[in-house]
Design an enzyme around this catalytic site. Structure first.
Site, PDB file in Angstrom:
ATOM      1  N   GLN A 119       1.133  -1.188   0.592  1.00  0.00           N
ATOM      2  CA  GLN A 119      -0.027  -0.230   0.212  1.00  0.00           C
ATOM      3  C   GLN A 119       1.124   1.287   0.200  1.00  0.00           C
ATOM      4  O   GLN A 119       1.270   1.873   1.031  1.00  0.00           O
ATOM      5  CB  GLN A 119      -0.545  -0.272   1.151  1.00  0.00           C
ATOM      6  CG  GLN A 119      -2.006  -1.258   1.372  1.00  0.00           C
ATOM      7  CD  GLN A 119      -2.839  -1.051   0.658  1.00  0.00           C
ATOM      8  OE1 GLN A 119      -2.605   0.137  -0.343  1.00  0.00           O
ATOM      9  NE2 GLN A 119      -3.973  -1.962   0.269  1.00  0.00           N
ATOM     10  N   TYR A 168      -2.702 -14.101   1.039  1.00  0.00           N
ATOM     11  CA  TYR A 168      -2.052 -13.243   0.246  1.00  0.00           C
ATOM     12  C   TYR A 168      -1.469 -11.957   0.974  1.00  0.00           C
ATOM     13  O   TYR A 168      -1.527 -11.245   0.893  1.00  0.00           O
ATOM     14  CB  TYR A 168      -3.410 -12.245  -0.650  1.00  0.00           C
ATOM     15  CG  TYR A 168      -4.780 -13.590  -1.302  1.00  0.00           C
ATOM     16  CD1 TYR A 168      -4.317 -13.466  -3.028  1.00  0.00           C
ATOM     17  CD2 TYR A 168      -5.445 -13.828  -1.140  1.00  0.00           C
ATOM     18  CE1 TYR A 168      -5.402 -14.117  -2.551  1.00  0.00           C
ATOM     19  CE2 TYR A 168      -6.447 -14.729  -1.568  1.00  0.00           C
ATOM     20  CZ  TYR A 168      -6.067 -15.177  -2.423  1.00  0.00           C
ATOM     21  OH  TYR A 168      -7.065 -16.066  -3.058  1.00  0.00           O
ATOM     22  N   GLU A 226       2.091 -16.435   1.119  1.00  0.00           N
ATOM     23  CA  GLU A 226       2.281 -15.772  -0.014  1.00  0.00           C
ATOM     24  C   GLU A 226       2.907 -16.492  -1.275  1.00  0.00           C
ATOM     25  O   GLU A 226       4.045 -16.763  -0.632  1.00  0.00           O
ATOM     26  CB  GLU A 226       2.551 -14.191  -0.115  1.00  0.00           C
ATOM     27  CG  GLU A 226       2.921 -12.892  -1.293  1.00  0.00           C
ATOM     28  CD  GLU A 226       1.343 -13.026  -1.417  1.00  0.00           C
ATOM     29  OE1 GLU A 226       1.293 -12.594  -3.478  1.00  0.00           O
ATOM     30  OE2 GLU A 226       0.403 -12.154  -1.454  1.00  0.00           O
ATOM     31  N   ASP A 276      -6.402 -10.719   1.811  1.00  0.00           N
ATOM     32  CA  ASP A 276      -6.713  -9.132   1.022  1.00  0.00           C
ATOM     33  C   ASP A 276      -6.437  -9.600  -0.390  1.00  0.00           C
ATOM     34  O   ASP A 276      -5.063  -8.957  -1.206  1.00  0.00           O
ATOM     35  CB  ASP A 276      -5.074  -8.371   1.321  1.00  0.00           C
ATOM     36  CG  ASP A 276      -5.167  -6.745   0.656  1.00  0.00           C
ATOM     37  OD1 ASP A 276      -6.258  -6.382  -0.021  1.00  0.00           O
ATOM     38  OD2 ASP A 276      -4.425  -6.382   1.237  1.00  0.00           O
ATOM     39  N   CYS A 320      -9.873  -4.353  -2.649  1.00  0.00           N
ATOM     40  CA  CYS A 320      -9.904  -3.124  -3.692  1.00  0.00           C
ATOM     41  C   CYS A 320     -10.149  -3.265  -4.599  1.00  0.00           C
ATOM     42  O   CYS A 320     -10.776  -2.178  -5.195  1.00  0.00           O
ATOM     43  CB  CYS A 320      -8.141  -2.862  -4.086  1.00  0.00           C
ATOM     44  SG  CYS A 320      -7.868  -4.226  -5.367  1.00  0.00           S
TER      45      CYS A 320
END
Length: 195
Positions: free
Chosen positions: A66, A95, A116, A149, A176
């Site tokens: 981010q 994730y 991940e 996420d 998102c």
């Protein structure tokens, strides 16, 4: 090679004097794919360090991060709040990217596992997360909280199946893309979870 590479590097260094490196990424794929599968450092470092919540993160080019630090801290604080951690929980962060959410939850839970697989092909990211979730579900892992996420495509059905099989008390979903979030929340509701 990049066209007029030395001039490009010089212009970028002049325009962004705080830059620590310039990395050239090649993406020849069509569609909504940002990252390619090959990178070459034109100048400086090929990693970036940043501090978030007092933690320092080292980030490579394909790592998700981010970039708005102030909003990321607000977002992660909310994720920790929704996780309802008391210090006794096992948390699984699917994730997890560079581990930013994982590490912000780490000092508030008993144990946090971040999963991940960075894949240059964005289309494969969902499949990779599904493989990890299925593997962990197969290991009889029973986290109290699962945090996700995912990329804009949302959760693969196999990820939802694996998450439900692990039976967490809470699922924290950072998104998102409201459309895939809505789709996935509906699928989780069909499996007994309430938003």
């Amino acid at each position: 090679r990049a066209p007029r590479e030395p001039e490009l590097v010089e212009l970028l260094r002049q325009d962004v004097p705080s830059a620590v490196g310039i990395v050239w990424g090649v993406n020849r794929k069509r569609g909504n794919v940002i990252l390619g599968d090959s990178y070459r450092t034109l100048w400086g470092e090929n990693t970036l360090r940043d501090t978030l919540w007092g933690l320092t993160f080292r980030l490579s080019v394909p790592s998700f991060y981010q970039v708005n630090r102030a909003q990321a801290e607000v977002l992660y604080r909310k994720a920790v709040e929704y996780a309802g951690l008391t210090g006794t929980e096992l948390v699984l962060d699917l994730y997890c990217g560079a581990g930013t959410i994982t590490l912000t939850m780490a000092d508030k839970a008993k144990k946090v596992i971040g999963a991940e697989i960075i894949s240059a092909a964005v289309e494969n990211a969902r499949e990779n997360a599904a493989d990890i979730a299925l593997k962990l579900a197969g290991e009889d892992l029973h986290p109290d909280v699962i945090c996700v996420d995912p990329p804009r495509k949302g959760l693969a059905p196999e990820v939802i199946d694996a998450m439900v099989r692990m039976g967490p008390q809470r699922i924290v979903y950072v998104s998102c893309d409201p459309a895939t979030l809505g789709r996935d929340v509906k699928l989780l509701a069909q499996r007994g979870y309430q938003a």
